[in-house]
Design an enzyme around this catalytic site. Structure first.
Site, PDB file in Angstrom:
ATOM      1  CE  LYS A 196      -1.415  -3.633   3.110  1.00 41.21           C
ATOM      2  NZ  LYS A 196      -1.654  -4.787   2.243  1.00 41.21           N
ATOM      3  CB  SER A 243      -0.869   0.019   1.252  1.00 45.55           C
ATOM      4  OG  SER A 243      -1.495   1.271   1.398  1.00 45.55           O
ATOM      5  CE1 TYR A 294      -3.853  -2.188   5.198  1.00 46.32           C
ATOM      6  CE2 TYR A 294      -3.264   0.117   4.834  1.00 46.32           C
ATOM      7  CZ  TYR A 294      -3.680  -1.107   4.342  1.00 46.32           C
ATOM      8  OH  TYR A 294      -3.927  -1.263   3.001  1.00 46.32           O
TER       9      TYR A 294
END
Ligand code: NAP
Length: 279
Positions: free
Chosen positions: A185, A168, A181
């Site tokens: 990533k 991401s 998160y």
């Protein structure tokens, strides 16, 4: 030219491209591909595109009803697709998924690891609980690694293969919204490099993609909230001035899976509409 007319022409061109890809057998003809989390959003678009390029594709996700719906949809487009349930956090599901490729197609050439969890969306990083941290790292990093590890021996038997990790743009900067998160990533950028180093001698290429804000269910909280969307657009100053579509992630994945990318490994391609992507 009016918007309707240009949209009509764009759709026509897309259909022509699909027809010519299918007519030529496709640059992934004869390849067997497993795509995780592929009954919706980016994973579904990737599965469709690999199928259009000639691969036999095994799709999967946690819910049987979603698998059935997506298999029907893609088979209805004359693509060579089967599917099964696989929660990537479950070791047995991961093993069964790889084994399905071996039992039904004789082996495995391509693995796209696409599943992710983000239970703490919008929460400050510092408030991440022990269990939320574990969930994010279990699904986004550990499961991605273990699935790739299971796939490698089968690719080795075929004389090579391709692994793609779906990362991401959040991996390039831990903005307030993405917390743990984004850290997971960032870890995928490292995993991509480390696996590429390990697997190069086996002729297995390992690459990643890092999408920006793509219009899917996963990111709905962001693009449905107009104030937040404006804030994101201001912050990222998107040169392309729009959100991405799942199909715009699928083309780069198909390229990375093909022989056109034969000398590319350890890289992550960013598709973010121009949003800044530096660590
Ligand atoms: P999505 O549209 O919400 O689709 C998620 C898919 O994953 C569904 O098919 C879901 O089906 C499946 N799934 C969820 N958890 C799973 C698990 N533990 N094991 C197996 N399957 C699971 O999501 P998306 O936006 O396409 O996101 C896909 C990937 O792109 C993720 O890695 C995400 O981090 C990344 N990404 C997305 C964006 C974005 O803006 N959308 C941006 C950057 C990166 P079931 O419910 O049946 O499991």
């Amino acid at each position: 030219m009016s918007f309707t007319k240009s949209r009509f022409l764009a759709v026509g061109q897309q259909c022509l491209k699909m027809a010519s890809r299918a007519a030529s057998g496709g640059k992934l003809a004869g390849k067997v591909a497993v795509v995780t989390a592929s009954t919706d959003g980016i994973g579904l678009a990737i599965a469709r595109r690999l199928g259009q390029d000639g691969a036999k594709v095994i799709i999967s996700s946690r819910q049987e009803k979603n698998v059935q719906r997506a298999v029907q949809e893609l088979q209805g487009e004359n693509l060579d697709v089967t599917g099964m349930v696989c929660h990537v956090g479950k070791a047995e599901d991961r093993k069964n998924l790889i084994q399905h490729a071996v039992d039904n197609y004789g082996g495995l050439d391509i693995l796209v690891s696409n599943a992710a969890a983000n239970p703490g969306f919008g929460q400050p990083m510092i408030d991440t609980t022990d269990s939320a941290w574990d969930k994010v790292f279990d699904i986004n990093v550990k499961a991605a690694f273990l699935l790739a590890k299971d796939a490698v021996p089968h690719m080795e038997k075929r004389g090579g293969g391709v692994i793609i990790f779906v990362g991401s743009i959040a991996g390039y900067g831990n903005g307030k919204l993405f917390g743990t998160y984004s850290v997971s990533k960032t870890a995928l950028l490292g995993l991509t490099k480390a696996m590429a180093n390990q697997c190069g001698r086996l002729n297995i290429r390992v690459n990643g993609i890092a999408p920006g804000l793509i219009k899917t269910e996963f990111s709905k909280k962001m693009w449905k909230n107009e104030a937040l969307l404006k804030e994101l657009q201001r912050k990222f100053q998107l040169p392309l001035k729009r959100l991405g579509e799942p199909e715009e992630c699928a083309g780069p994945v198909a390229f990375l899976c093909s022989d056109d990318a034969a000398y590319i490994t350890g890289e992550t391609i960013v598709m973010s509409g121009g949003a800044v992507s530096r660590l």
